[in-house]
Design a protein around this motif. Structure first.
Motif, mmCIF file in Angstrom:
data_model
loop_
_atom_site.group_PDB
_atom_site.id
_atom_site.type_symbol
_atom_site.label_atom_id
_atom_site.label_comp_id
_atom_site.label_asym_id
_atom_site.label_seq_id
_atom_site.Cartn_x
_atom_site.Cartn_y
_atom_site.Cartn_z
ATOM 1 N N SER A 91 0.845 -1.181 0.000
ATOM 2 C CA SER A 91 0.000 0.000 0.000
ATOM 3 C C SER A 91 0.882 1.232 0.000
ATOM 4 N N GLN A 92 0.271 2.324 -0.228
ATOM 5 C CA GLN A 92 1.038 3.569 -0.287
ATOM 6 C C GLN A 92 1.173 4.212 1.077
ATOM 7 N N VAL A 93 0.264 3.920 1.933
ATOM 8 C CA VAL A 93 0.299 4.535 3.249
ATOM 9 C C VAL A 93 0.769 3.509 4.268
ATOM 10 N N ASP A 94 1.451 3.986 5.253
ATOM 11 C CA ASP A 94 1.976 3.083 6.265
ATOM 12 C C ASP A 94 0.877 2.572 7.170
ATOM 13 N N ILE A 95 0.021 3.459 7.567
ATOM 14 C CA ILE A 95 -0.993 3.087 8.539
ATOM 15 C C ILE A 95 -2.230 2.607 7.824
ATOM 16 N N LEU A 96 -2.473 1.328 7.904
ATOM 17 C CA LEU A 96 -3.687 0.810 7.322
ATOM 18 C C LEU A 96 -4.737 0.665 8.397
ATOM 19 N N ASP A 97 -5.916 1.063 8.079
ATOM 20 C CA ASP A 97 -6.968 1.150 9.079
ATOM 21 C C ASP A 97 -7.503 -0.229 9.391
ATOM 22 N N ASP A 98 -7.159 -0.718 10.538
ATOM 23 C CA ASP A 98 -7.633 -2.036 10.933
ATOM 24 C C ASP A 98 -8.752 -1.938 11.954
ATOM 25 N N GLY A 99 -9.267 -0.787 12.192
ATOM 26 C CA GLY A 99 -10.397 -0.648 13.091
ATOM 27 C C GLY A 99 -10.028 -0.220 14.493
ATOM 28 N N TYR A 100 -8.788 -0.289 14.828
ATOM 29 C CA TYR A 100 -8.366 0.117 16.160
ATOM 30 C C TYR A 100 -7.724 1.497 16.092
ATOM 31 N N ARG A 101 -7.605 2.076 17.255
ATOM 32 C CA ARG A 101 -6.946 3.372 17.325
ATOM 33 C C ARG A 101 -5.537 3.193 17.844
ATOM 34 N N TRP A 102 -4.609 3.771 17.165
ATOM 35 C CA TRP A 102 -3.206 3.604 17.519
ATOM 36 C C TRP A 102 -2.585 4.940 17.838
ATOM 37 N N ARG A 103 -1.714 4.906 18.783
ATOM 38 C CA ARG A 103 -0.953 6.099 19.100
ATOM 39 C C ARG A 103 0.517 5.820 18.850
ATOM 40 N N LYS A 104 1.097 6.655 18.113
ATOM 41 C CA LYS A 104 2.501 6.456 17.785
ATOM 42 C C LYS A 104 3.371 6.854 18.953
ATOM 43 N N TYR A 105 4.303 6.035 19.280
ATOM 44 C CA TYR A 105 5.153 6.355 20.425
ATOM 45 C C TYR A 105 6.623 6.314 20.082
ATOM 46 N N GLY A 106 6.952 6.105 18.883
ATOM 47 C CA GLY A 106 8.374 6.097 18.565
ATOM 48 C C GLY A 106 8.613 5.889 17.090
ATOM 49 N N GLN A 107 9.752 6.261 16.716
ATOM 50 C CA GLN A 107 10.170 6.040 15.335
ATOM 51 C C GLN A 107 11.676 5.917 15.317
ATOM 52 N N ARG A 121 0.994 1.989 19.494
ATOM 53 C CA ARG A 121 0.403 1.282 20.613
ATOM 54 C C ARG A 121 -1.091 1.524 20.585
ATOM 55 N N CYS A 122 -1.832 0.528 21.000
ATOM 56 C CA CYS A 122 -3.285 0.658 21.000
ATOM 57 C C CYS A 122 -3.710 1.598 22.120
ATOM 58 N N THR A 123 -4.585 2.525 21.780
ATOM 59 C CA THR A 123 -4.935 3.561 22.747
ATOM 60 C C THR A 123 -5.977 3.100 23.745
ATOM 61 N N HIS A 124 -6.526 1.970 23.548
ATOM 62 C CA HIS A 124 -7.549 1.511 24.474
ATOM 63 C C HIS A 124 -6.941 1.251 25.844
ATOM 64 N N LYS A 131 2.212 -2.415 17.728
ATOM 65 C CA LYS A 131 2.517 -2.804 16.369
ATOM 66 C C LYS A 131 3.608 -1.905 15.828
ATOM 67 N N GLN A 132 4.327 -2.424 14.914
ATOM 68 C CA GLN A 132 5.366 -1.618 14.296
ATOM 69 C C GLN A 132 5.276 -1.747 12.791
ATOM 70 N N VAL A 133 5.473 -0.646 12.172
ATOM 71 C CA VAL A 133 5.278 -0.561 10.735
ATOM 72 C C VAL A 133 6.578 -0.137 10.088
ATOM 73 N N GLN A 134 6.929 -0.840 9.071
ATOM 74 C CA GLN A 134 8.162 -0.524 8.379
ATOM 75 C C GLN A 134 7.985 -0.795 6.898
ATOM 76 N N ARG A 135 8.512 0.083 6.117
ATOM 77 C CA ARG A 135 8.428 -0.135 4.683
ATOM 78 C C ARG A 135 9.808 -0.460 4.154
ATOM 79 N N LEU A 136 9.814 -1.374 3.244
ATOM 80 C CA LEU A 136 11.077 -1.887 2.758
ATOM 81 C C LEU A 136 11.739 -0.886 1.820
ATOM 82 N N SER A 137 13.020 -0.858 1.924
ATOM 83 C CA SER A 137 13.741 0.082 1.075
ATOM 84 C C SER A 137 13.869 -0.449 -0.342
ATOM 85 N N LYS A 138 13.937 -1.746 -0.455
ATOM 86 C CA LYS A 138 14.074 -2.316 -1.793
ATOM 87 C C LYS A 138 12.801 -2.158 -2.599
#
Length: 175
Positions: A91-107, A121-124, A131-138
């Motif tokens: 996908s083009q965007v890193d954050i795909l909407d899986d129905g939960y709310r996430w708060r970013k706490y680091g990069q 991290r889940c805000t609930h 969860k951690q999201v990373q896009r491949l450089s290749k």
DNA sequence: CGGTTTTGACCAGCGC
DNA sequence: GCGCTGGTCAAAACCG
């Protein structure tokens, strides 16, 4: 918008060197709940010491270092097994909407990839799913999402499509 | 105004 | 034991 994603999950080497397949995910999840006890997690916010922030008057930096406890919440050893599973999406965007709310706490920038890795991290309340999201450089179009833990609450939105897809894609866990 | 993101520092694990 | 690397914290900035 996420259904177009996650249909390219091959090359499991990229996810993790030692990852193995899990039979099925939504039906199964045998003992995954694992109760990541949240008793100790609140205590860490009490302290304020640390050491940065000098900006002029640095006379009182790091007033008390005692029991900083900023990380490594586990005083015991409860966190030994944390179920985690990863999958790749295109996908083009890193954050795909899986129905939960996430708060970013680091990069953080990782070594082999030029793209940074994001930590969410889940805000609930009481739900310690990360969860951690990373896009491949290749391959810029590929985004690797790694979940860790299970949600203790239902989804807010109707995203049952997501679980449908989850049930039939390959899940990789790493211990 | 309240929650979220940003961002540099801190820290623990691991390899050397 | 030291240095690198990845994961987390938290204060400030940001945004609705």
């Amino acid at each position: 918008m996420l259904k177009k994603a996650l249909m390219t999950m091959n090359k499991q080497e990229d996810i993790s060197t030692r990852s193995y397949l899990l039979p099925n995910f939504t039906n199964g999840f045998p003992g995954f709940r694992e109760s990541i006890n949240s008793t100790t997690s609140t205590a860490k916010y009490a302290m304020v010491g640390k050491k940065k922030v000098m900006e002029g008057g640095n006379e009182e930096e790091e007033k008390n270092n005692s029991s900083v406890g900023k990380k490594k919440k586990k005083k015991g050893e409860k966190k030994v097994k944390r179920p985690r599973f990863a999958f790749q999406t295109r996908s083009q965007v890193d954050i795909l909407d899986d129905g939960y709310r996430w708060r970013k706490y680091g990069q953080k920038a990782v070594k082999n990839n030029k793209f940074p890795r994001s930590y969410y991290r889940c805000t609930h309340q009481g739900c310690n799913v990360k969860k951690q999201v990373q896009r491949l450089s290749k391959d810029e179009g590929i985004v690797v999402t790694t979940y860790e833990g299970m949600h203790t609450h239902p989804t807010e939105k109707n995203s049952d499509n997501f679980e449908q897809i989850l049930s039939q894609m390959k899940i990789y866990t790493r211990s």
